[in-house]
Design a protein around this motif. Structure first.
Motif, PDB file in Angstrom:
ATOM      1  N   HIS A  75       0.821  -1.206   0.000  1.00 34.61           N
ATOM      2  CA  HIS A  75       0.000   0.000   0.000  1.00 34.61           C
ATOM      3  C   HIS A  75       0.857   1.258   0.000  1.00 34.61           C
ATOM      4  N   LYS A 119      -0.129   3.766  -2.915  1.00 37.98           N
ATOM      5  CA  LYS A 119      -0.821   4.950  -2.418  1.00 37.98           C
ATOM      6  C   LYS A 119       0.058   6.190  -2.557  1.00 37.98           C
ATOM      7  N   LEU A 178      -4.406  -1.030  -6.196  1.00 39.66           N
ATOM      8  CA  LEU A 178      -5.268  -0.785  -5.044  1.00 39.66           C
ATOM      9  C   LEU A 178      -6.530  -1.650  -5.100  1.00 39.66           C
TER      10      LEU A 178
END
Length: 624
Positions: A339, A343, A386
């Protein structure tokens, strides 16, 4: 490298001092100092990770060295030390890499900003604080850096302090985290009261043998309050969306690998405490699962590109916390790592778009793919990661969380996580179809960002593709045999979970295309058909309004009562004593004439009266 690992946070700390006191007036030199410092820390982190792998350092056999910072023999011992194990090594690598790329990106993004050097000094201090937190070998030391991270977030979120909204957002983040940090502090002080130590390894040995689980559960619950604040879990999530008021590189750093990751990292570091308490683990699991769903439902109605990503971060953090709660520390940390890459890429991509268009509302964008192919292409790669589309990084880590929930008997949380996976695909491709491929808005002209901004995007895109393979089921001695609790284990693929997860992700993308990828009035009809639900989601369940009402009506009301009591009752008592003294002095001063003859007459009269009193038979008899 391991023996010198304490230097990793020192380099950015020195960079902070150099920028503040020496290079503040020379912007590019300040940026160079910050980049070189965090780059050096990144190189050392690679060295630490390599030595951990080569030397067989494991979770049960870490390297630790420390010195006594404050000690009272027999009563208190507070250390300043370093704890190196695979968990530390992975976190060092992820944090320094993302921070290094964010620093490079910031050179282009912050170009021409009046506070350019100050921004890089804050980034350096932020990096030093987070790296110190990761290396800490005890609760007291981790709390020290925990608070420094909070201070840096306040400075960076409120960087545009001339904007009222940014100043309020920084204050909101600071106050919310102080509430959580107070609970965290109480928790580890209770642990110290029970076991007489703050040291993680000493506590890991003592906790499993402790019998009073009720008292231990109180300590564990209070410790968990800290991650609720730092990792923005419900109900202390309200600060994170407002953190978007800071510059976009700050959003990438906070939301990807530093501040919000600190809470999940603490859960992993203190996992032995939670693992011994099933009731507390249940609380952790359901707080994470609810936050994941709660934030995802809000994201599907937002129009600000950074706020959509902010609620996405809340949702993914909920996944990680849920993984910890169901007992899969490995899955939670694996998703934290993957992540961090996709991200950070999403936020930096959003920053590139904002930098080019000077616009954040996705409904005011449209058709910008042709103008910004690198930015948009890398953004789509991160979005697919994601959403958990194979074989990208998020597919492997998210599926491990869902499989962990199902395997440990949390069927409800597995279903909830699967629904969240659908919502994730829906809100991300809603953003993509509207902003990138929708109808071009009049007067909107995008342009690709400079190389200093696109290079980090390309590097993170590659990591978003390949980083998940380190934890894939077919990789022997992968992530699960490196970062774990109890015994190392090999991930057994659950093809049913994989298949359902992929189908759900693709279904979310398809629904987003049906609603937003082509001309359609269905979203408008849905909004008018269900106005209550739409308004509830677009206003974020009115949580901020509820908190504001509580603050104004309850907290300020109680404060007013206490203020009145302090001024009129407490102060009234002491002021009354003072006024009595002053009044009596005012009356008694009239007996002071200042005339020596009068004073002599009074003294002589007193002597005569006393003499006669003693000489009188009655009184004399009484005296005898």
């Amino acid at each position: 490298m391991i023996n010198n690992a304490w230097l990793i946070p020192v380099f950015p700390a020195i960079a902070f001092l150099i920028i503040v006191f020496l290079t503040r007036r020379v912007q590019l030199l300040s940026a160079l100092v910050g980049i070189v410092a965090i780059g050096t820390s990144f190189i050392m982190s690679i060295g630490v990770l390599r030595e951990v792998l080569v030397n067989g350092i494991s979770m049960e056999n870490p390297v630790e060295y420390a010195f006594t910072w404050l000690g009272i023999p027999g009563y208190l011992k507070i250390e300043a030390g370093v704890l190196i194990d695979p968990l530390t090594a992975v976190m060092l690598f992820v944090v320094t890499l993302v921070a290094f790329l964010v620093n490079i990106y910031s050179v282009g993004y912050m170009h021409g900003e009046p506070g350019f050097s100050s921004f890089f000094s804050y980034l350096a201090l932020f990096g030093a604080s987070m790296l110190g937190l990761i290396l800490a070998n005890n609760y007291f030391m981790i709390f020290f850096f925990w608070e420094l991270v909070g201070l840096c977030s306040y400075l960076l979120i409120g960087f545009y302090y001339h904007k009222h909204s940014a100043a309020r957002a920084g204050l909101k983040a600071f106050v919310t985290n102080r509430v959580a940090d107070f609970g965290f502090m109480l928790g580890f002080f209770i642990l110290f009261a029970i076991f007489g130590t703050f040291n993680f390894r000493e506590l890991a040995t003592a906790i499993p043998n402790y019998q009073d689980t009720a008292f231990l559960a109180i300590a564990a619950t209070l410790v968990f309050v800290g991650p609720i604040g730092k990792s923005a879990q419900f109900p202390l999530h309200v600060w994170l969306p407002d953190a978007m008021e800071g510059p976009t590189p700050v959003s990438a750093l906070i939301h990807a690998a530093t501040m919000v990751a600190a809470g999940v990292y603490l859960l992993a570091r203190a996992f032995v405490l939670f693992a011994s308490l099933p009731t507390v683990m249940l609380i952790v699991a359901y707080v994470g699962g609810f936050t994941a769903f709660f934030a995802a439902t809000i994201a599907i109605t937002q129009s600000d590109i950074k706020r959509i990503l902010a609620y996405s971060t809340l949702s993914q953090l909920g996944y990680m916390v849920m993984a910890m709660g169901v007992g899969s520390m490995t899955a939670g940390m694996f998703h934290l790592m993957t992540h961090a890459f996709f991200k950070a890429l999403l936020f930096l991509g959003a920053g590139s778009i904002i930098h080019a268009l000077e616009e954040q509302d996705i409904f005011r964008m449209g058709g910008i793919y042709k103008d910004m192919k690198v930015t948009v292409s890398t953004f789509i790669i991160a979005s697919l990661a994601l959403c958990g589309v194979p074989p990208l990084a998020g597919f492997w880590s998210k599926d491990e969380i869902l499989a962990g929930a199902l395997n440990h008997g949390f069927t409800g949380l597995y279903v909830l996580g699967t629904v969240v996976a659908f919502l994730t695909s829906l809100y991300m491709f809603r953003l993509i179809f509207i902003a990138f491929f929708g109808k071009r808005r009049a007067g909107l002209h995008g342009h690709e960002s400079p190389f200093t901004m696109t290079l980090p995007l390309l590097i993170l895109a590659v990591l978003s593709i390949v980083s998940g393979f380190v934890g894939a089921p077919f990789v022997s001695h992968g992530f699960s045999s490196l970062v774990y609790y109890g015994e190392p284990h090999h991930v057994v693929p659950n093809y049913g979970v994989m298949g359902i997860s992929v189908l759900v992700a693709l279904a979310g993308i398809f629904v987003a295309w049906v609603l937003y990828g082509r001309p359609s009035d269905v979203p408008t009809k849905i909004k008018h058909r269900f106005p209550f639900i739409y308004n509830l989601l677009v206003n974020k369940y009115y949580i901020d309004e509820v908190y504001m009402w509580l603050f104004r009506r309850v907290i300020l009301g109680v404060s007013y009562i206490l203020n009145w009591h302090d001024r009129h009752v407490v102060d009234g008592i002491f002021d009354g004593v003072g006024r009595l003294t002053r009044a009596s002095g005012h009356k008694l001063r009239y007996i002071q004439t200042g005339n020596l003859q009068t004073y002599a007459l009074v003294i002589f009269s007193a002597v005569v009266i006393i003499t006669l009193w003693i000489a009188t038979p009655v009184f004399g008899g009484m005296l005898q």
